[in-house]
Design a protein around this motif. Structure first.
Motif, PDB file in Angstrom:
ATOM      1  N   ARG A  46     -44.739  39.299  31.096  1.00 39.78           N
ATOM      2  CA  ARG A  46     -45.070  38.054  30.421  1.00 39.78           C
ATOM      3  C   ARG A  46     -44.341  37.991  29.089  1.00 39.78           C
ATOM      4  O   ARG A  46     -44.357  38.939  28.308  1.00 39.78           O
ATOM      5  CB  ARG A  46     -46.583  37.948  30.191  1.00 39.78           C
ATOM      6  N   ALA A  47     -43.691  36.859  28.817  1.00 37.23           N
ATOM      7  CA  ALA A  47     -42.990  36.688  27.548  1.00 37.23           C
ATOM      8  C   ALA A  47     -42.743  35.206  27.301  1.00 37.23           C
ATOM      9  O   ALA A  47     -42.721  34.390  28.233  1.00 37.23           O
ATOM     10  CB  ALA A  47     -41.650  37.439  27.556  1.00 37.23           C
ATOM     11  N   VAL A  48     -42.594  34.879  26.022  1.00 33.11           N
ATOM     12  CA  VAL A  48     -42.240  33.527  25.607  1.00 33.11           C
ATOM     13  C   VAL A  48     -40.942  33.602  24.823  1.00 33.11           C
ATOM     14  O   VAL A  48     -40.821  34.388  23.877  1.00 33.11           O
ATOM     15  CB  VAL A  48     -43.358  32.890  24.747  1.00 33.11           C
ATOM     16  N   GLN A  49     -39.959  32.814  25.225  1.00 30.52           N
ATOM     17  CA  GLN A  49     -38.655  32.789  24.550  1.00 30.52           C
ATOM     18  C   GLN A  49     -38.615  31.619  23.576  1.00 30.52           C
ATOM     19  O   GLN A  49     -38.823  30.469  23.966  1.00 30.52           O
ATOM     20  CB  GLN A  49     -37.534  32.680  25.572  1.00 30.52           C
ATOM     21  N   LEU A  50     -38.355  31.937  22.302  1.00 25.57           N
ATOM     22  CA  LEU A  50     -38.266  30.915  21.267  1.00 25.57           C
ATOM     23  C   LEU A  50     -36.836  30.799  20.765  1.00 25.57           C
ATOM     24  O   LEU A  50     -36.083  31.783  20.751  1.00 25.57           O
ATOM     25  CB  LEU A  50     -39.191  31.249  20.092  1.00 25.57           C
ATOM     26  N   ALA A  51     -36.459  29.593  20.347  1.00 22.63           N
ATOM     27  CA  ALA A  51     -35.117  29.337  19.809  1.00 22.63           C
ATOM     28  C   ALA A  51     -35.252  28.678  18.440  1.00 22.63           C
ATOM     29  O   ALA A  51     -36.164  27.881  18.204  1.00 22.63           O
ATOM     30  CB  ALA A  51     -34.316  28.446  20.756  1.00 22.63           C
ATOM     31  N   PHE A  52     -34.311  29.014  17.541  1.00 18.68           N
ATOM     32  CA  PHE A  52     -34.390  28.537  16.156  1.00 18.68           C
ATOM     33  C   PHE A  52     -32.993  28.297  15.615  1.00 18.68           C
ATOM     34  O   PHE A  52     -32.052  29.030  15.924  1.00 18.68           O
ATOM     35  CB  PHE A  52     -35.113  29.574  15.291  1.00 18.68           C
ATOM     36  N   GLY A  53     -32.846  27.249  14.803  1.00 22.76           N
ATOM     37  CA  GLY A  53     -31.576  26.985  14.120  1.00 22.76           C
ATOM     38  C   GLY A  53     -30.628  26.159  14.963  1.00 22.76           C
ATOM     39  O   GLY A  53     -30.343  26.508  16.115  1.00 22.76           O
ATOM     40  N   GLU A  54     -30.137  25.073  14.411  1.00 22.59           N
ATOM     41  CA  GLU A  54     -29.240  24.190  15.151  1.00 22.59           C
ATOM     42  C   GLU A  54     -27.846  24.806  15.297  1.00 22.59           C
ATOM     43  O   GLU A  54     -27.354  25.485  14.408  1.00 22.59           O
ATOM     44  CB  GLU A  54     -29.128  22.837  14.437  1.00 22.59           C
ATOM     45  N   LYS A  55     -27.229  24.528  16.442  1.00 18.13           N
ATOM     46  CA  LYS A  55     -25.889  25.019  16.747  1.00 18.13           C
ATOM     47  C   LYS A  55     -25.077  23.887  17.355  1.00 18.13           C
ATOM     48  O   LYS A  55     -25.592  23.135  18.199  1.00 18.13           O
ATOM     49  CB  LYS A  55     -25.980  26.196  17.729  1.00 18.13           C
ATOM     50  N   LYS A  56     -23.831  23.739  16.926  1.00 14.06           N
ATOM     51  CA  LYS A  56     -23.005  22.660  17.452  1.00 14.06           C
ATOM     52  C   LYS A  56     -22.735  22.864  18.942  1.00 14.06           C
ATOM     53  O   LYS A  56     -22.507  23.982  19.398  1.00 14.06           O
ATOM     54  CB  LYS A  56     -21.684  22.593  16.690  1.00 14.06           C
ATOM     55  N   GLU A  57     -22.735  21.752  19.671  1.00 16.67           N
ATOM     56  CA  GLU A  57     -22.525  21.842  21.119  1.00 16.67           C
ATOM     57  C   GLU A  57     -21.129  22.358  21.449  1.00 16.67           C
ATOM     58  O   GLU A  57     -20.942  23.064  22.446  1.00 16.67           O
ATOM     59  CB  GLU A  57     -22.756  20.467  21.756  1.00 16.67           C
ATOM     60  N   LYS A  58     -20.139  22.036  20.602  1.00 17.15           N
ATOM     61  CA  LYS A  58     -18.773  22.495  20.872  1.00 17.15           C
ATOM     62  C   LYS A  58     -18.639  24.012  20.732  1.00 17.15           C
ATOM     63  O   LYS A  58     -17.688  24.606  21.253  1.00 17.15           O
ATOM     64  CB  LYS A  58     -17.781  21.796  19.942  1.00 17.15           C
ATOM     65  N   ASN A  59     -19.589  24.633  20.027  1.00 22.14           N
ATOM     66  CA  ASN A  59     -19.572  26.085  19.867  1.00 22.14           C
ATOM     67  C   ASN A  59     -20.485  26.794  20.849  1.00 22.14           C
ATOM     68  O   ASN A  59     -20.693  28.003  20.729  1.00 22.14           O
ATOM     69  CB  ASN A  59     -19.986  26.466  18.434  1.00 22.14           C
ATOM     70  N   SER A  60     -21.034  26.053  21.813  1.00 22.23           N
ATOM     71  CA  SER A  60     -21.945  26.618  22.804  1.00 22.23           C
ATOM     72  C   SER A  60     -21.276  26.650  24.167  1.00 22.23           C
ATOM     73  O   SER A  60     -20.442  25.799  24.491  1.00 22.23           O
ATOM     74  CB  SER A  60     -23.238  25.792  22.878  1.00 22.23           C
ATOM     75  N   THR A  61     -21.651  27.636  24.976  1.00 19.31           N
ATOM     76  CA  THR A  61     -21.132  27.708  26.335  1.00 19.31           C
ATOM     77  C   THR A  61     -21.894  26.739  27.228  1.00 19.31           C
ATOM     78  O   THR A  61     -22.982  26.258  26.885  1.00 19.31           O
ATOM     79  CB  THR A  61     -21.275  29.140  26.886  1.00 19.31           C
ATOM     80  N   LYS A  62     -21.332  26.467  28.397  1.00 15.27           N
ATOM     81  CA  LYS A  62     -22.000  25.565  29.338  1.00 15.27           C
ATOM     82  C   LYS A  62     -23.334  26.143  29.795  1.00 15.27           C
ATOM     83  O   LYS A  62     -24.295  25.405  30.031  1.00 15.27           O
ATOM     84  CB  LYS A  62     -21.097  25.302  30.539  1.00 15.27           C
ATOM     85  N   ALA A  63     -23.376  27.469  29.933  1.00 14.14           N
ATOM     86  CA  ALA A  63     -24.626  28.116  30.342  1.00 14.14           C
ATOM     87  C   ALA A  63     -25.708  27.916  29.285  1.00 14.14           C
ATOM     88  O   ALA A  63     -26.871  27.650  29.607  1.00 14.14           O
ATOM     89  CB  ALA A  63     -24.391  29.602  30.587  1.00 14.14           C
ATOM     90  N   GLU A  64     -25.335  28.048  28.009  1.00 12.81           N
ATOM     91  CA  GLU A  64     -26.301  27.842  26.922  1.00 12.81           C
ATOM     92  C   GLU A  64     -26.782  26.398  26.883  1.00 12.81           C
ATOM     93  O   GLU A  64     -27.983  26.132  26.749  1.00 12.81           O
ATOM     94  CB  GLU A  64     -25.664  28.219  25.586  1.00 12.81           C
ATOM     95  N   ILE A  65     -25.839  25.462  27.023  1.00 13.75           N
ATOM     96  CA  ILE A  65     -26.211  24.041  26.989  1.00 13.75           C
ATOM     97  C   ILE A  65     -27.182  23.718  28.118  1.00 13.75           C
ATOM     98  O   ILE A  65     -28.185  23.015  27.930  1.00 13.75           O
ATOM     99  CB  ILE A  65     -24.951  23.162  27.073  1.00 13.75           C
ATOM    100  N   GLY A  66     -26.902  24.249  29.317  1.00 14.07           N
ATOM    101  CA  GLY A  66     -27.783  24.009  30.458  1.00 14.07           C
ATOM    102  C   GLY A  66     -29.154  24.641  30.267  1.00 14.07           C
ATOM    103  O   GLY A  66     -30.175  24.064  30.648  1.00 14.07           O
TER     104      GLY A  66
END
Length: 210
Positions: A46-66
């Motif tokens: 059992r776990a909860v994944q949290l995300a923090f801090g904005e990141k530009k879409e051009k600097n993200s991979t397709k896997a991250e965006i999805g």
């Protein structure tokens, strides 16, 4: 355990209930988005994944965006898993839900802070381990003031034992400080003030755990 991701703002001091001066660290914690919920049936734990801090879409991979799109949110800089959320926080573990400081912590809680300490580069034994040096500068010891001294090995064991305190890379490692008291919470600014120091430079990522 429940927790939240934040950014270290800096240090300050406040007066306690008895007039004492308390050194504190100010952290901008959250808001964090739940980007994944794991359970025993599909993931084995059992776990909860949290995300923090904005990141530009051009600097993200397709896997991250999805991945972030499943939670109906934009790409984030930091992603951290918090395992074994307690039962009282079950309502917070919903995909796409936004978590804030006041959802997890209250004033008076004792929490743990995890951060990456400042990197000091390659350092000698005096700075790294607090050695006193060889001693006086007399009798030809002009270049031995900050040297480690004898290793204590000759024909036996003919090697340097593992774990010997020697010069080397200092800092830049993950450090966890426990039992830091929550002194103040400013929900409008997403700020939390905790007693004591927290490892890492300003603007570095800090993980707060309950």
């Amino acid at each position: 355990m429940p927790g939240i991701i934040g950014k270290k703002i800096g240090m300050t001091s406040i007066f306690g209930p008895e007039g004492e001066n308390i050194a504190c660290t100010v952290i901008e914690a959250g808001p964090c988005v739940v980007t994944q919920v794991k359970n025993e049936e599909t993931d084995g734990y059992r776990a909860v994944q949290l995300a923090f801090g904005e990141k530009k879409e051009k600097n993200s991979t397709k896997a991250e965006i999805g991945h972030f799109k499943k939670a109906s949110t934009t790409p984030k800089k930091e992603v951290v898993e918090f395992r074994d959320f307690k039962a009282e926080f079950e309502g917070l573990a919903e995909l796409g839900k936004e978590l804030r400081i006041q959802d997890i912590f209250v004033v008076g809680d004792f929490i743990d802070a995890v951060g990456t300490s400042k990197g000091r580069g390659f350092q000698g034994v005096v700075k790294r381990h607090g050695f006193g040096g060889v001693g006086g500068a007399t009798h030809g010891q002009h270049d031995r003031l900050r040297a480690p001294g004898s290793m204590g090995n000759a024909s036996f064991a003919s090697r340097v034992p593992k774990g010997k305190r020697l010069p080397g890379r200092m800092g830049g490692a993950q450090v966890k400080l426990t039992n830091l008291e929550v002194v103040k919470i400013l929900p409008e600014q997403n700020l939390i003030v905790i007693s004591g120091s927290v490892p890492g430079p300003k603007n570095s990522t800090v993980i707060l755990q309950k």
